[in-house]
Write an enzyme that holds these catalytic residues in place. Structure first.
Site, PDB file in Angstrom:
ATOM      1  CG  ASP A   1      -1.687   1.839   1.319  1.00 21.09           C
ATOM      2  OD1 ASP A   1      -1.262   2.118   0.514  1.00 21.09           O
ATOM      3  OD2 ASP A   1      -2.874   1.505   2.477  1.00 21.09           O
TER       4      ASP A   1
ATOM      5  CE1 TYR B   1      -9.570   9.865  -8.716  1.00 20.21           C
ATOM      6  CE2 TYR B   1     -10.438  11.622 -10.742  1.00 20.21           C
ATOM      7  CZ  TYR B   1      -9.415  10.477  -9.972  1.00 20.21           C
ATOM      8  OH  TYR B   1      -8.801   9.570 -11.237  1.00 20.21           O
TER       9      TYR B   1
ATOM     10  CE  LYS C   1      -5.876  10.972  -9.476  1.00 22.85           C
ATOM     11  NZ  LYS C   1      -4.468   9.949  -9.720  1.00 22.85           N
TER      12      LYS C   1
END
Length: 350
Positions: free
Chosen positions: A166, A256, A260
């Site tokens: 991870d 999100y 980004k």
């Protein structure tokens, strides 16, 4: 081949439109420019053009198709004699889906070690396979043991070392750095998760933290651990997978989108700082792929709906995005750093 003087309608087949000199021009230069995947038309050429109304969920209307037919038929009856527009005719049909062949460059990664995250599926897997097929040693990282086992079992002849890890965990990142055995020439950070289009006022702390942990903390921690290995050699390349959500606000939810934007900022900052020291840092903006939508780990490229109908296979879609990604990893891109490269078939232009 239809008679050039034949008139077309919404009930003419897509194949008739593609094979018709003026119909092809209207279909490709008008309709296809509204969608980044004109190749899908080629695979449904036996269907009437009116099928696009249903396939587009109403985005393409019957009225629009009638206007297209009118334009195509007008070009038949009144062909253009203007030199400035003569180059538009004839217009070639697009290639059929899956006709694209991966252009392997033999030996491009000979002697190089490249770390690829999200390597168990989608874009990450396609990137890992492309680098390995071109002679590189791939340190393939994925959270899923099953996906990692499948990658290794299906490609026993390639030089791939699997690591189940991870990248948001510092201890796992340390283990990846140990596996690199003192040398990393390239890093492709493909892992990512989406946020289900959740609006800002509805974002729970757990969702926000999990998205940032994978999408931002992961690239940050892994890059921080591996950059010293690149600095020790005076060269290296890092490629992050960003998204249209890193450029605009209409692709995904708040978490999100913010993550980004952060990835693009991290990319540009690192490119500026490390360019004089021989390390290039770039990002690729993919279109959404069906592999990504089936997995929490693998670049999602945006959590919104697919931009267009695509009949290309998921493996081909992923390989097409891996192609510019591996270009940026390679010495072919020796003078490219700080680039945010769209690999979205023009989706972001609209």
């Amino acid at each position: 081949m239809p008679d050039p003087a034949q008139h077309l309608s919404a009930e003419s087949t897509i194949g008739d439109w593609l094979d018709h000199p003026t119909g092809r021009t209207v279909l490709i230069d008008v309709l296809a420019r509204r969608s980044p995947d004109a190749r899908a038309l080629y695979a449904i050429r036996m269907l009437p053009l009116s099928t696009l109304v249903t396939l587009s969920n109403g985005v393409v209307t019957p009225e629009f198709l009638d206007l297209m037919a009118e334009a195509a038929n007008r070009l038949v009856d009144q062909p253009s004699i203007q030199p400035a527009t003569a180059h538009l005719f004839p217009s070639a049909p697009p290639p059929a889906p899956n006709d694209w062949k991966e252009p392997l460059v033999d030996g491009r990664f000979d002697g190089k070690t490249v770390v690829v995250t999200g390597a168990g599926s989608g874009i990450g897997r396609a990137t890992a396979l492309r680098v390995a097929r071109e002679g590189g040693h791939v340190l393939a990282v994925d959270l899923s043991t099953l996906r990692m086992e499948a990658l290794l079992e299906r490609n026993p002849d390639l030089h791939i070392t699997g690591v189940v890890a991870d990248i948001s965990s510092q201890s796992d990142v340390n283990a990846i750095a140990v596996q690199a055995r003192g040398r990393v020439d390239g890093l492709a950070v493909v892992s990512g998760i989406a946020d289900d289009m959740v609006a800002l006022h509805e974002v729970e702390d757990d969702l926000w933290e999990s998205v940032f942990r994978i999408n931002v903390d992961g690239p940050f921690r892994l890059s921080r651990a591996l950059i010293p290995l690149m600095l020790s050699r005076g060269s290296g390349s890092i490629v992050n997978v960003a998204s249209q959500a890193g450029l605009r606000g209409s692709i995904a939810g708040a978490a999100y989108t913010a993550s980004k934007h952060a990835v693009i900022g991290l990319t540009r900052s690192a490119a500026f700082i490390y360019s004089p020291r021989g390390i290039r840092v770039n990002a690729v903006i993919p279109r959404p792929t069906r592999w990504a939508l089936e997995s929490n780990y693998g670049s999602l490229g945006g959590a919104g709906p697919l931009p267009s109908l695509s009949l290309t296979s998921p493996d081909t879609e992923s390989a097409q995005i891996a192609s510019p990604l591996t270009y940026l990893l390679s010495d072919d891109a020796a003078n490219v750093t700080g680039a945010i490269l769209p690999a979205d078939e023009g989706w972001g232009i609209a």
